[in-house]
Design a protein around this motif. Structure first.
Motif, PDB file in Angstrom:
ATOM      1  N   TYR A 188     -32.582 -49.672  32.852  1.00 53.66           N
ATOM      2  CA  TYR A 188     -33.163 -48.824  31.815  1.00 53.66           C
ATOM      3  C   TYR A 188     -34.551 -49.301  31.404  1.00 53.66           C
ATOM      4  CZ  TYR A 188     -28.669 -46.443  31.245  1.00 53.66           C
ATOM      5  OH  TYR A 188     -27.526 -45.689  31.458  1.00 53.66           O
ATOM      6  N   THR A 222     -30.952 -44.260  38.909  1.00 58.82           N
ATOM      7  CA  THR A 222     -30.294 -44.228  37.603  1.00 58.82           C
ATOM      8  C   THR A 222     -28.980 -43.458  37.638  1.00 58.82           C
ATOM      9  OG1 THR A 222     -32.481 -44.287  36.586  1.00 58.82           O
ATOM     10  CG2 THR A 222     -30.634 -43.698  35.172  1.00 58.82           C
ATOM     11  N   LYS A 266     -33.836 -48.281  41.370  1.00 60.57           N
ATOM     12  CA  LYS A 266     -34.045 -47.365  40.240  1.00 60.57           C
ATOM     13  C   LYS A 266     -33.291 -46.045  40.432  1.00 60.57           C
ATOM     14  CE  LYS A 266     -38.526 -49.391  39.060  1.00 60.57           C
ATOM     15  NZ  LYS A 266     -39.940 -49.165  38.723  1.00 60.57           N
ATOM     16  N   GLU A 319     -25.377 -45.063  36.862  1.00 60.64           N
ATOM     17  CA  GLU A 319     -24.578 -44.637  35.715  1.00 60.64           C
ATOM     18  C   GLU A 319     -23.188 -44.187  36.135  1.00 60.64           C
ATOM     19  OE1 GLU A 319     -28.007 -43.233  32.512  1.00 60.64           O
ATOM     20  OE2 GLU A 319     -27.194 -41.755  33.928  1.00 60.64           O
TER      21      GLU A 319
END
Length: 374
Positions: free
Chosen positions: A170, A141, A139, A145
């Motif tokens: 997501y 993020t 997780k 990304e």
């Protein structure tokens, strides 16, 4: 990374005492139950004994069995052996396995450094996606990304798996509004969505109770399905679930108090995960998810029972479907809904699955539950 990096902290020279002469290599390594024992020692001993050369397919097969039994440290030692012995040429799959194993054994930082150290030729869509998978699983993020942007800026051609990793991330962090954006990017790159893409996309819309969009996606998916049996099975189950489960009547902000606060919309995502594996014909996965959900103290809803009951019925597992009915009847949190069962039977009949509908009817008769008794 050298083989010493894996084994130096764990080497136990006494490991040779657990092997027996005459055993094949795979048996010797699989007998190493304790992580501190060294698979590298077994490989070296095998060579010193003058046994036939160890082939790459042999090592990959042993590694697969080790990973299946979650013995990641020994599997990584197998991978290191292939790296340090020049007669082996690593494939894209070998690099992917190494990234995954490093993540599990040493952590993501090590896997990240390994990926960055790879020669340009080894930075393929497979290895990029493997590192993205590690970020998604943890997780992370922001890191995911950043890597995703590098992927989009590269000249490489990626498939649905890469986009699915971002969608999964997501969903797991509750940023469901970003899932459709990933789907849009996938389509802009002319990448064909797979059944996992659709499941994630539909789940994201269902979790926010955007049922009109769910139905639109199902219509789009039906145009792509063709004669694909898995997709058709998934479509049928998803349509039954949306129709019978009263998703449009559920409160989007409803929260059930448990040890953890879990929204009802999050549980809808689990329902679609069950439907996905039913579409793929994977009863074992359905068992795992359903058993995991039942082990929590979360209040089950009729929708949850509908998804798993329909899935077992679709796959012809009437015994398991009967057990779900028992669980539903004896639930202390959710009243058994015979009307919903009638709607499930009608839905199966409407799509031509009369035998499946009859199986449910017979189970209800055996349980002595029917509209006249409620």
């Amino acid at each position: 990374m050298s083989s010493g990096a894996v084994s130096s902290d764990f080497v136990d020279e006494s490991s040779s005492s657990v092997v027996e002469d005459g055993d094949d290599l795979k048996s010797r390594i699989l007998r190493l139950r304790l992580p501190k024992r060294s698979a590298t020692n077994i490989l070296q001993k095998w060579v010193l004994e003058g046994n036939p050369p160890i082939t790459a397919p042999q090592l990959r097969d042993i590694s697969k069995d080790l990973r299946r039994s979650q013995r990641y440290k020994h599997a990584l030692e197998i991978s290191e052996w292939m790296v340090t012995n020049e007669e082996y040429e690593l494939s894209d799959s070998d690099y992917v396995v190494r990234i995954d194993l490093m993540t599990k054994v040493f952590g993501i930082d090590t896997a990240e450094r390994y990926f960055e150290s790879l020669p340009l030729a080894a930075k393929t869509k497979e290895t990029y996606t493997a590192l993205l998978h590690s970020y998604a699983g943890a997780k992370l993020t922001e890191k995911a990304e950043e890597l995703y942007q590098r992927i989009k800026d590269s000249d490489l051609s990626f498939d649905a798996l890469t986009y699915n990793e971002m969608m999964t991330l997501y969903m797991s962090v509750g940023q469901v509004e970003k899932v459709p954006l990933v789907v849009e990017e996938l389509k802009q790159q002319n990448v064909a969505p797979d059944i996992f893409t659709y499941n994630l996309w539909i789940s994201s819309c269902a979790s926010t109770l955007n049922i009109d969009e769910v139905r639109r996606i199902l219509d789009e998916m039906s145009c792509e399905a063709g004669s694909n049996e898995s997709w058709i099975r998934y479509l049928n189950l998803a349509n039954i679930y949306v129709t019978v489960g009263h998703l449009d009547n559920a409160g989007a902000t409803a929260i059930v108090e448990t040890e953890k606060r879990i929204t009802q919309s999050q549980w809808i995502t689990y329902d679609f995960l069950i439907i996905l594996y039913a579409g793929l014909g994977s009863r074992d996965k359905i068992d795992q998810i359903w058993n995991s959900l039942r082990m929590t103290k979360q209040k089950m809803t009729s929708r949850n029972y509908i998804s798993v009951l329909s899935s077992y019925l679709m796959l012809g597992h009437t015994k398991e479907a009967s057990e779900v009915i028992d669980q539903w009847i004896h639930s202390t949190t959710t009243n058994f809904d015979i009307v919903a069962c009638d709607r499930i039977m009608a839905a199966f009949t409407d799509i031509g699955l009369t035998e499946v509908a009859n199986n449910l009817n017979m189970i209800l008769i055996e349980k002595n539950v029917n509209p006249g008794n409620n």
